[in-house]
Structure formats: structure tokens, C-alpha cells
Scaffold this motif. Structure first.
Motif, PDB file in Angstrom:
ATOM      1  N   ASN A 211       0.860  -1.177   0.000  1.00 10.43           N
ATOM      2  CA  ASN A 211       0.000   0.000   0.000  1.00 10.43           C
ATOM      3  C   ASN A 211       0.901   1.233   0.000  1.00 10.43           C
ATOM      4  O   ASN A 211       1.676   1.439   0.934  1.00 10.43           O
ATOM      5  CB  ASN A 211      -0.883  -0.030   1.250  1.00 10.43           C
ATOM      6  CG  ASN A 211      -1.799   1.173   1.350  1.00 10.43           C
ATOM      7  OD1 ASN A 211      -1.692   2.121   0.570  1.00 10.43           O
ATOM      8  ND2 ASN A 211      -2.706   1.156   2.318  1.00 10.43           N
ATOM      9  N   PRO A 212       0.827   2.081  -1.033  1.00  9.34           N
ATOM     10  CA  PRO A 212       1.717   3.260  -1.098  1.00  9.34           C
ATOM     11  C   PRO A 212       1.587   4.172   0.116  1.00  9.34           C
ATOM     12  O   PRO A 212       2.541   4.873   0.476  1.00  9.34           O
ATOM     13  CB  PRO A 212       1.253   3.977  -2.375  1.00  9.34           C
ATOM     14  CG  PRO A 212       0.543   2.935  -3.181  1.00  9.34           C
ATOM     15  CD  PRO A 212      -0.070   1.993  -2.199  1.00  9.34           C
ATOM     16  N   ASP A 213       0.422   4.149   0.775  1.00 13.54           N
ATOM     17  CA  ASP A 213       0.212   5.008   1.946  1.00 13.54           C
ATOM     18  C   ASP A 213       0.784   4.401   3.227  1.00 13.54           C
ATOM     19  O   ASP A 213       0.924   5.097   4.234  1.00 13.54           O
ATOM     20  CB  ASP A 213      -1.281   5.275   2.132  1.00 13.54           C
ATOM     21  CG  ASP A 213      -1.875   6.028   0.945  1.00 13.54           C
ATOM     22  OD1 ASP A 213      -1.160   6.862   0.359  1.00 13.54           O
ATOM     23  OD2 ASP A 213      -3.047   5.759   0.604  1.00 13.54           O
ATOM     24  N   ALA A 214       1.058   3.103   3.199  1.00 18.33           N
ATOM     25  CA  ALA A 214       1.593   2.427   4.392  1.00 18.33           C
ATOM     26  C   ALA A 214       2.417   1.232   3.927  1.00 18.33           C
ATOM     27  O   ALA A 214       1.938   0.100   3.882  1.00 18.33           O
ATOM     28  CB  ALA A 214       0.456   1.978   5.311  1.00 18.33           C
ATOM     29  N   LEU A 215       3.658   1.488   3.570  1.00 12.48           N
ATOM     30  CA  LEU A 215       4.524   0.432   3.066  1.00 12.48           C
ATOM     31  C   LEU A 215       4.881  -0.552   4.182  1.00 12.48           C
ATOM     32  O   LEU A 215       5.183  -0.139   5.310  1.00 12.48           O
ATOM     33  CB  LEU A 215       5.802   1.041   2.487  1.00 12.48           C
ATOM     34  CG  LEU A 215       5.607   1.903   1.228  1.00 12.48           C
ATOM     35  CD1 LEU A 215       6.909   2.601   0.865  1.00 12.48           C
ATOM     36  CD2 LEU A 215       5.090   1.062   0.072  1.00 12.48           C
ATOM     37  N   PRO A 216       4.858  -1.855   3.892  1.00 13.54           N
ATOM     38  CA  PRO A 216       5.125  -2.848   4.935  1.00 13.54           C
ATOM     39  C   PRO A 216       6.461  -2.651   5.648  1.00 13.54           C
ATOM     40  O   PRO A 216       6.562  -2.892   6.842  1.00 13.54           O
ATOM     41  CB  PRO A 216       5.094  -4.173   4.158  1.00 13.54           C
ATOM     42  CG  PRO A 216       4.228  -3.898   2.978  1.00 13.54           C
ATOM     43  CD  PRO A 216       4.483  -2.471   2.611  1.00 13.54           C
ATOM     44  N   GLU A 217       7.484  -2.201   4.914  1.00  9.59           N
ATOM     45  CA  GLU A 217       8.800  -2.053   5.553  1.00  9.59           C
ATOM     46  C   GLU A 217       8.833  -0.946   6.605  1.00  9.59           C
ATOM     47  O   GLU A 217       9.764  -0.869   7.400  1.00  9.59           O
ATOM     48  CB  GLU A 217       9.881  -1.800   4.499  1.00  9.59           C
ATOM     49  CG  GLU A 217       9.623  -0.629   3.575  1.00  9.59           C
ATOM     50  CD  GLU A 217       8.977  -1.041   2.261  1.00  9.59           C
ATOM     51  OE1 GLU A 217       9.293  -0.401   1.239  1.00  9.59           O
ATOM     52  OE2 GLU A 217       8.174  -1.992   2.270  1.00  9.59           O
ATOM     53  N   HIS A 218       7.811  -0.088   6.606  1.00  9.20           N
ATOM     54  CA  HIS A 218       7.744   0.965   7.619  1.00  9.20           C
ATOM     55  C   HIS A 218       6.997   0.529   8.870  1.00  9.20           C
ATOM     56  O   HIS A 218       6.892   1.292   9.827  1.00  9.20           O
ATOM     57  CB  HIS A 218       7.084   2.216   7.035  1.00  9.20           C
ATOM     58  CG  HIS A 218       7.868   2.838   5.929  1.00  9.20           C
ATOM     59  ND1 HIS A 218       7.333   3.740   5.036  1.00  9.20           N
ATOM     60  CD2 HIS A 218       9.169   2.678   5.564  1.00  9.20           C
ATOM     61  CE1 HIS A 218       8.260   4.106   4.171  1.00  9.20           C
ATOM     62  NE2 HIS A 218       9.376   3.473   4.472  1.00  9.20           N
ATOM     63  N   TYR A 219       6.470  -0.698   8.851  1.00  8.89           N
ATOM     64  CA  TYR A 219       5.702  -1.213   9.986  1.00  8.89           C
ATOM     65  C   TYR A 219       6.240  -2.584  10.376  1.00  8.89           C
ATOM     66  O   TYR A 219       6.561  -3.405   9.518  1.00  8.89           O
ATOM     67  CB  TYR A 219       4.213  -1.326   9.627  1.00  8.89           C
ATOM     68  CG  TYR A 219       3.553   0.018   9.431  1.00  8.89           C
ATOM     69  CD1 TYR A 219       2.877   0.647  10.477  1.00  8.89           C
ATOM     70  CD2 TYR A 219       3.639   0.682   8.212  1.00  8.89           C
ATOM     71  CE1 TYR A 219       2.294   1.886  10.296  1.00  8.89           C
ATOM     72  CE2 TYR A 219       3.066   1.926   8.024  1.00  8.89           C
ATOM     73  CZ  TYR A 219       2.395   2.522   9.073  1.00  8.89           C
ATOM     74  OH  TYR A 219       1.819   3.755   8.900  1.00  8.89           O
ATOM     75  N   ARG A 220       6.334  -2.824  11.661  1.00  5.87           N
ATOM     76  CA  ARG A 220       6.815  -4.113  12.147  1.00  5.87           C
ATOM     77  C   ARG A 220       5.784  -5.202  11.860  1.00  5.87           C
ATOM     78  O   ARG A 220       4.586  -5.019  12.070  1.00  5.87           O
ATOM     79  CB  ARG A 220       7.086  -4.041  13.651  1.00  5.87           C
ATOM     80  CG  ARG A 220       7.675  -5.322  14.241  1.00  5.87           C
ATOM     81  CD  ARG A 220       7.912  -5.216  15.737  1.00  5.87           C
ATOM     82  NE  ARG A 220       6.662  -4.987  16.450  1.00  5.87           N
ATOM     83  CZ  ARG A 220       6.336  -3.819  17.001  1.00  5.87           C
ATOM     84  NH1 ARG A 220       7.145  -2.787  16.905  1.00  5.87           N
ATOM     85  NH2 ARG A 220       5.191  -3.676  17.637  1.00  5.87           N
ATOM     86  N   CYS A 221       6.249  -6.332  11.393  1.00  2.09           N
ATOM     87  CA  CYS A 221       5.370  -7.486  11.222  1.00  2.09           C
ATOM     88  C   CYS A 221       5.269  -8.211  12.565  1.00  2.09           C
ATOM     89  O   CYS A 221       6.287  -8.572  13.169  1.00  2.09           O
ATOM     90  CB  CYS A 221       5.916  -8.440  10.164  1.00  2.09           C
ATOM     91  SG  CYS A 221       4.889  -9.904   9.947  1.00  2.09           S
ATOM     92  N   ASN A 222       4.060  -8.427  13.027  1.00  5.77           N
ATOM     93  CA  ASN A 222       3.830  -9.054  14.328  1.00  5.77           C
ATOM     94  C   ASN A 222       3.446 -10.516  14.135  1.00  5.77           C
ATOM     95  O   ASN A 222       2.483 -10.827  13.427  1.00  5.77           O
ATOM     96  CB  ASN A 222       2.708  -8.311  15.061  1.00  5.77           C
ATOM     97  CG  ASN A 222       3.035  -6.849  15.248  1.00  5.77           C
ATOM     98  OD1 ASN A 222       3.806  -6.470  16.124  1.00  5.77           O
ATOM     99  ND2 ASN A 222       2.473  -5.997  14.384  1.00  5.77           N
ATOM    100  N   LEU A 223       4.218 -11.409  14.751  1.00 10.55           N
ATOM    101  CA  LEU A 223       4.023 -12.845  14.623  1.00 10.55           C
ATOM    102  C   LEU A 223       3.737 -13.458  15.980  1.00 10.55           C
ATOM    103  O   LEU A 223       4.344 -13.061  16.983  1.00 10.55           O
ATOM    104  CB  LEU A 223       5.274 -13.509  14.035  1.00 10.55           C
ATOM    105  CG  LEU A 223       5.770 -12.993  12.680  1.00 10.55           C
ATOM    106  CD1 LEU A 223       7.119 -13.613  12.356  1.00 10.55           C
ATOM    107  CD2 LEU A 223       4.759 -13.309  11.586  1.00 10.55           C
ATOM    108  N   CYS A 224       2.838 -14.436  16.018  1.00  8.60           N
ATOM    109  CA  CYS A 224       2.558 -15.142  17.270  1.00  8.60           C
ATOM    110  C   CYS A 224       2.073 -16.550  16.942  1.00  8.60           C
ATOM    111  O   CYS A 224       1.134 -16.721  16.150  1.00  8.60           O
ATOM    112  CB  CYS A 224       1.488 -14.394  18.081  1.00  8.60           C
ATOM    113  SG  CYS A 224       1.014 -15.235  19.622  1.00  8.60           S
TER     114      CYS A 224
END
Length: 482
Positions: A211-224
């Protein structure tokens, strides 16, 4: 509803409530004691939790070992790194911890033995680490996995030397790693992979939309890992619940396919950014970051959501707005959520705060119902749980509170019926409660329920009832005599 981040004793603000109160699922306690002193001087950068203790990594590169009340454990304060700790991992037995940082160092520390400690300098920005859950076991290989531009397995050989093997060349760098049994889940900038550590192969890529408005690399991926075969993923504003299953014999006829396959069983988009995710029975607990700032351009309070996942959407069960210190200045990646799945406890972390959320127990539920004047539901709950899960409430205690409420509301006949239910044949209790009716001149309402015969009360009680009838409703007495 009047959700709050912590209890009233913490002197925090509460959000405005609506007219219809929704019964909450979670209660909150702030970790204080030594942790409070630590966070006044430093800031939390990550957390790892274990049934025995909690590890908090700091912006100054420290690792603090604490109990579940925020007290230092054995005065453990480890100067593991020179800059902020990126991730901490604890083995299954709580004997060893592993950490990593942008200083390029990997730190393995034994709480009870130094034999398998490591203080490695990798020389690259190490963003993530996962220690083998069985690291504490002799003969386990003492393995751990690090993530930078690559996914690397480190293990001891028969000569006790540390051997490093590149498992995968990451697409954009490894963001997060979670190890459970034979499966290792890890996230790069483009998606999530599950690696079979026994077969030494990837089970495929769960690719993320850009998403150009919220690039994945700018947000931590949360795993559980919910369990050995269910992986929860929360990234940007999308949740995926994935199941690992063994392929059928027909599928395995193609020898190029791995033995296991990862299949998303639920995928949905949220209205908020995701800071953390965990399981609560068949529901999910998600720590959310409100996308839009407030009227002053500041960040809004983080929210803790309990949701029920569907195949392509979800049902919101409840939402609590959290009163965490300094929330106005934080971004999505400043928050973390870790959970003790067996205990259904959720540790919510911001740079200056750690709050623990846990489900309401039977006593909490009864207390909430009483405080919100839901006495009939409280009576049902105490009848259901009494003698099994309740420690602070009894049917008599709740019934007396309900009785006082009915008298205050002038529902005198209902109050009389309630006496029959909660007081039974106990003469002492009857004689205590009947005076409440006498004070409001409503002995007539309870008269038909008063014990008689062998369980009769003191004669004075009946004389009081008779006198009230003669004074307030003499015609009733005359009709009864006639």
C-alpha cells in the motif's frame, strides 16, 4: 462503556462512556516497582515474556530481568548491547535468553550456567533473533537463528564449535522471527515465510500487498504462534490466521513439494494499524494504533481490541482505550504486545510503560455486574460459579446488595421474593434483613414470605407486621378476619 488502560489506583484518565455499558473481557494492571524506576531513566524497546519472568530490552542496550510485578530478579541487569535491543527470545524452560541489536552483536545468556553463553559480533544490523525452544536441553545443538539481510542458523557442532548456516536469503531483510517446535516463522519486507527446521526447507511465501500510503517495511510485522500449527500474523492493517497442515499422500506424490503446507484460513483488514497480536481462546487480541491523529495533530491512545475472526472479516467483541504514558508522541512501531498463551496474559509495552491485560475472572465479572447495577445477571453468575471459581463473592453477599438496590428503587414485592431466595430458613439472617423493610414501612411486602411453623422468627417480628397492617391498611386486616 468506560474502558481504561489501567485501574483507578494508577490515577490515569478514563475515556468517556456511552449510556449502554458493555461487559469488559479484560482487566489491566500496570507493572511498577523496579520497572517504574528503570523507565524513568531509560525506555523500553522490546519485551519477551515467560511464565517465570519478564525480559525488557531498553534503548540503551540493557536487558532487565523482572518478575511479573516489575521487581528485579536476582538483581539481573545485563549490559548486552551498546544501542537499542531489537528483539529478545527465551527458551522454553526459561534457562537461556537471546538478544540482538543494531550494534551487530548477538548475546546468548544462561541464567544458571555460563557454559553455552555467546557474545558474538556479526558485524551487520541484526534486527531479529529466535532461540531454539529446546536450547536448554543437552544434545539439542544449542541452536539459535538470527535475521539481518539473511536468515542464519547457528548451532554447536560435535567439537563444540559454533557453525553458522544461511537458511534463506531474505527479500529486503528479516524483520521478525518466532520459533515453535520444528517451524520457524519469519518476516521480510515482502511477506512471511514458515521454515521447516527439520526438513531445512521453506513452506512458501505469504506475500503482502504493498500500500503506497503504508509500506510494509515501515511497519513491524507481528508474529505469534497460537499453538504448534496455528500462526497469527498482523502487519500494517491486515491480519492473517494461518494453519500448517501435513500434505496428503496424493499431494506428496510430487516429490518436489515439502511435507507441510501453510494455508491462510482467515484474512481481514482492520481500521487501525497493528502493533501486536495474540490468541484468547477462539478470539484474537490485537493492539491497535489509530490511523488518524487527534485535533492537535498528536497520536491518539492505543486501543486493545478483542475480535472474533471470520474467513474474510471479523466481529469486534470489545475495545479498550489504553492510558499509556506519553502516547501522544509515539508511532506504531513504538508499541509491542507479547503474551503468555497458557495464562491468557498480554503484556502491552510502550517506551515508558508496561501494562498487563488478563481476562476477567469469575469474581471480577460479578463485581463489574454489581457496580453497574446488573444485579440479576450478578445473581445468575454467582449461582453458576459459587463454590468453584469465586473467592470474594457469595450468593448471600450479592443478594444483600441486590436487596438494598430493590428497596432503594421501591420495588418492595421483588425485594420480598428475593429474601426467600437468599435467606432460606436462616432465622438470624431473616431477623437482620426484615428491619430494612420496617425502616421504610414495607413489612407488608415481605409478610407473605416470612418463615412460619418450626422456622418461625421471634414473635416480635410478626407483631411489627400486624401493627403495620393495622396502621397502614386496616381494611386488609378486616377482610382477612371476615
Amino acid at each position: 462503556m468506560e474502558p481504561e488502560g489501567v485501574s483507578d489506583a494508577e490515577d490515569e484518565d478514563k475515556d468517556s462512556s456511552t449510556s449502554e455499558e458493555i461487559e469488559p473481557k479484560l482487566k489491566y494492571v500496570r507493572l511498577t516497582n523496579d520497572l517504574q524506576n528503570i523507565l524513568t531513566k531509560d525506555a523500553a524497546s522490546c519485551i519477551a515474556v515467560h511464565p517465570k519472568f519478564v525480559c525488557v530490552g531498553s534503548h540503551w542496550g540493557m536487558i532487565h530481568l523482572l518478575d511479573h510485578q516489575g521487581n528485579n530478579v536476582r538483581s539481573k541487569e545485563l549490559r548486552a548491547h551498546t544501542v537499542a535491543v531489537n528483539q529478545i527470545s527465551i527458551d522454553q524452560n526459561g534457562d537461556f535468553i537471546a538478544s540482538c541489536s543494531d550494534d551487530g552483536k548477538v548475546f546468548i545468556y544462561g541464567l544458571y550456567s555460563t557454559e553455552n553463553n555467546h557474545n558474538m559480533v556479526i558485524g551487520r544490523l541484526v534486527k531479529s533473533i529466535a532461540i531454539d525452544p529446546n536450547y536448554y536441553k543437552s544434545g539439542s545443538g544449542r541452536r539459535f537463528i538470527t535475521g539481518d539481510e539473511r536468515l542464519v542458523l547457528h548451532e554447536k557442532t560435535f567439537l563444540s564449535r559454533l557453525k553458522s548456516t544461511v537458511l534463506y536469503e531474505a527479500e529486503g531483510g528479516v524483520q521478525n522471527i518466532k520459533w515453535n517446535g520444528q517451524f520457524v516463522a519469519w518476516a521480510s519486507d515482502i511477506g512471511v515465510r514458515v521454515y521447516d527446521i527439520n526438513a531445512r526447507c521453506s513452506l512458501g511465501l505469504i506475500k503482502w500487498n504493498r500500500n503506497p500510503d503504508a509500506l510494509p517495511e515501515h511497519y513491524r510485522c507481528n508474529l505469534c504462534w497460537k499453538n504448534s500449527t496455528t500462526l497469527l500474523v498482523g502487519w500494517v492493517d491486515t491480519v492473517r490466521v494461518c494453519m500448517i497442515r501435513k500434505r496428503s499422500l496424493t499431494e506428496l506424490s510430487n516429490r518436489e513439494l515439502p511435507e507441510y503446507v501453510v494455508e491462510p484460513v482467515s484474512t481481514f483488514t482492520t481500521e487501525f494499524y497493528i502493533c501486536g497480536i495474540g490468541p484468547l481462546d477462539n478470539q484474537l487480541v490485537i493492539l491497535g494504533y489509530v490511523k488518524e491523529p487527534d485535533a492537535d495533530g498528536k497520536a491518539q491512545r492505543p486501543q486493545l481490541y478483542v475480535v472474533e475472526p471470520r474467513v474474510e472479516d471479523y466481529v469486534e467483541i470489545c475495545t479498550d482505550s489504553l492510558s499509556l504514558r506519553g502516547y501522544q508522541e509515539y508511532k506504531c512501531n513504538d508499541y509491542h504486545l507479547e503474551c503468555l498463551i497458557e495464562e491468557s496474559r498480554f503484556f502491552i509495552v510502550s517506551p515508558k510503560d508496561v501494562v498487563v491485560a488478563s481476562p476477567y475472572d469469575a469474581d471480577d465479572r460479578v463485581q463489574w455486574l454489581i457496580e453497574h447495577s446488573k444485579y440479576e445477571a450478578a445473581m445468575e453468575a454467582v449461582t453458576q460459579f459459587e463454590g468453584r471459581d469465586l473467592k470474594r463473592h457469595t450468593l448471600l453477599q450479592v443478594g444483600r446488595a441486590y436487596l438494598d438496590h430493590l428497596l432503594f428503587e421501591h420495588k418492595f414485592d421483588e425485594a420480598g421474593q428475593l429474601c426467600l431466595k437468599i435467606l432460606g430458613k436462616d432465622k438470624r439472617l431473616w431477623e437482620e434483613e426484615v428491619f430494612k423493610f420496617a425502616r421504610v414501612q414495607q413489612l407488608r411486602a415481605v409478610s407473605r414470605y416470612l418463615p412460619r411453623g418450626d422456622n418461625a422468627l421471634d414473635p416480635h417480628i410478626y407483631e411489627m407486621v400486624l401493627y403495620e397492617f393495622l396502621k397502614m391498611e386496616p381494611q386488609v386486616m378486616y377482610s382477612e378476619i371476615a
